[in-house]
Design an enzyme around this catalytic site. Structure first.
Site, PDB file in Angstrom:
ATOM      1  N   SER A 248      94.186  47.217 128.836  1.00  0.00           N
ATOM      2  CA  SER A 248      94.333  45.776 129.061  1.00  0.00           C
ATOM      3  C   SER A 248      94.763  45.529 130.495  1.00  0.00           C
ATOM      4  O   SER A 248      95.163  46.460 131.202  1.00  0.00           O
ATOM      5  CB  SER A 248      95.396  45.225 128.124  1.00  0.00           C
ATOM      6  N   LYS A 249      94.722  44.251 130.867  1.00  0.00           N
ATOM      7  CA  LYS A 249      95.139  43.893 132.226  1.00  0.00           C
ATOM      8  C   LYS A 249      96.602  44.273 132.429  1.00  0.00           C
ATOM      9  O   LYS A 249      96.977  44.824 133.449  1.00  0.00           O
ATOM     10  CB  LYS A 249      94.938  42.389 132.422  1.00  0.00           C
ATOM     11  N   ARG A 250      97.393  43.977 131.386  1.00  0.00           N
ATOM     12  CA  ARG A 250      98.814  44.278 131.500  1.00  0.00           C
ATOM     13  C   ARG A 250      99.063  45.769 131.686  1.00  0.00           C
ATOM     14  O   ARG A 250      99.857  46.194 132.507  1.00  0.00           O
ATOM     15  CB  ARG A 250      99.551  43.761 130.260  1.00  0.00           C
ATOM     16  N   GLU A 253      98.176  46.822 135.120  1.00  0.00           N
ATOM     17  CA  GLU A 253      99.225  46.420 136.068  1.00  0.00           C
ATOM     18  C   GLU A 253     100.423  47.352 135.995  1.00  0.00           C
ATOM     19  O   GLU A 253     100.971  47.757 137.014  1.00  0.00           O
ATOM     20  CB  GLU A 253      99.656  44.974 135.789  1.00  0.00           C
TER      21      GLU A 253
END
Ligand code: GLU
Length: 482
Positions: A248-250, A253
């Protein structure tokens, strides 16, 4: 029949790397067979459409060099096609009007403890074409605010074939009478998707595994229309580096790596992080596919040549940023010096201030092996344009200041040798054995003096390129510093 594959993103957000992998596999399946790659924007859900998302999709594909032969075709511009098709199903009795209000649906859901499914059974007790009179249907349709649902037959086995997973069977009783046309007159994803794939003569549908559960509904629609379905490929999920859960993007990151091909808002893409399109495409191809020859490095043309959809895996593919970086390195090191310079304006202008075009390219040839990202070009060529900004203090301590001084002083006293690296090396070797200084320390000292640290390209090549005066200058600088 000509192969035609489409990439069909919804512009509900930026295009993340999983979507890019889907685009790439579509591209490869199309091009492998000399076919067409088509971009279709599935924008029938106006409420969820995000401004700028379509441009982000197009910019990403452009940067990667995945050229589409047709498109972008936008579903929002094809409303009349869907309307005609819905009418056809209504006429055949394979789709129906459903007039239930949100509150009615909610109470049906409550009564069944959230288990409610609009289907062959429950439709009998709801408000729809099956339960109200012709007259009332007419009146209610005139008033608007209804949806249209597809009929899913009772007690049938729906068999679907996925090229990656083989044949799968579903019990039709488990499948809902999905809404195919919303109250705003727009088709839903499922309906527009099937109608378009047929209308656009798509031969291969390549998409993420998350769509597999929709396949029985899609096949039901194909059957309703009497159309023959295309081939389906449901690609394995892209997992977090731990192998647990979807990337996921999270998560990206947290791991400190990009998730988009190109920048989206504050989020830097692989492009802005120094990756090359060649490296990214190559790495993404390996997420779920492995060539027969087990090779790791492929250009896009080589991928087209080697790609075989039979070699796509079923199981999820772990995203490994270290491997992505390594694959990027494999491409950078094989690029021509000219191409590498074209990727780094900064490196180019630094070098061109000092050297002829020929020497600039020679310098890049010396550092190629050391490149992981495009940013490394500037970092690595710096040694050829300026003296070190600082020196590795640990290395100084280890070699010792006295030894460093002795070695550099010897070089300074024999400065005429600097222009002949081979003789310099020879006399340094004898100097070392006479003074019990290891050759290793001699090389480390010179490297420290030229580069500032113990790594870098070939030392005597550096000396040769920067020349006598600059070398002597760097020697004097370090002598003065220690
Ligand atoms: N619009 C769908 C998506 O966003 C397309 C799925 C498909 O390719 O059928 O992924």
């Amino acid at each position: 029949m000509k192969e035609r594959a489409r990439f069909a993103p919804s512009p509900t957000g930026p295009l993340h790397i999983g979507g890019v992998r889907t685009a790439l596999f579509n591209y490869l399946i199309a091009k492998k067979n000399g076919g067409d790659f088509i971009l279709r924007i599935e924008d029938t859900d106006a409420k969820r459409t995000v401004l700028g998302a379509e441009d982000h999709i197009k910019d990403s594909l452009k940067w990667l060099g995945l050229k589409f032969d047709e498109g972008p075709i936008k579903q929002s511009e094809r409303k009349s096609l869907y309307k005609n098709c819905v009418e056809e199903l209504i006429k055949k009795g394979l789709a129906y009007y459903a007039f239930d209000s949100a509150a009615e649906l909610e109470s049906a859901r409550k009564e069944s403890n959230g288990e409610f499914k609009y289907n062959y059974e429950t439709r009998k007790s709801m408000i729809n074409s099956f339960t109200v009179s012709e007259e009332e249907i007419k009146n209610r349709v005139e008033r608007g605010g209804y949806v249209i649902r597809m009929v899913v037959p009772e007690k049938e086995t729906i068999t679907v074939n996925d090229e990656i997973r083989g044949s799968l069977s579903f019990n039709s009783n488990e499948i809902e009478d999905k809404v195919i046309m919303k109250s705003d007159g727009m088709p839903t994803y499922h309906f527009a998707n099937v109608v378009d794939d047929h209308d656009m003569k798509i031969t291969s549908v390549v998409r993420g595994e998350e769509w597999l559960s929709s396949l029985p509904s899609h096949i039901t629609l194909y059957n309703h229309f009497g159309w023959s379905p295309p081939k389906f490929y449901h690609l394995p999920l892209i997992l977090k580096s731990t192998g647990q859960g979807k990337l996921s993007k999270r998560n990206a990151e947290e791991q400190g790596h990009p998730i988009f091909a190109v920048q989206w808002e504050e989020s830097k893409g692989f492009k802005e992080s120094g990756y090359t399109p060649e490296g990214i495409l190559n790495y993404l191809a390996l997420l779920g596919w492995k060539g027969k020859n087990e090779a790791e490095k492929y250009t896009l043309d080589e991928l087209i040549e080697c790609f075989d959809s039979n070699d796509i895996n079923k199981s999820g593919a772990r995203f490994d940023i270290k491997k992505a970086l390594w694959v990027n390195h494999l491409h950078l090191k094989d690029f021509s010096s000219k191409k590498i310079l074209s990727l780094s304006e900064q490196a180019k202008s630094l070098l061109e201030k000092k050297y002829s075009v020929g020497v600039c390219e020679e310098i890049v040839g010396l550092i190629k092996e050391r490149l992981n990202t495009v940013f490394d070009v500037e970092k690595e060529v710096y040694v050829f344009v300026g003296q070190p900004k600082n020196y590795d203090a640990d290395a100084i301590e280890k070699i010792t200041r006295n030894t460093i001084y002795d070695i550099l002083n010897f070089c300074k006293l024999n400065e005429e040798l600097i222009s002949e690296p081979f003789s310099l090396k020879e006399s340094l070797t004898s100097f070392g054995s006479e003074n019990e200084i290891s050759f290793g320390n001699i090389m480390k000292t010179l490297r420290l003096c030229m580069v500032g640290s113990l790594s870098g390209p070939d030392l005597f090549k550096i000396i040769e390129v920067i020349g006598h005066d600059e070398t002597l200058h760097r020697i004097e600088c370090l002598i003065n510093k220690i």
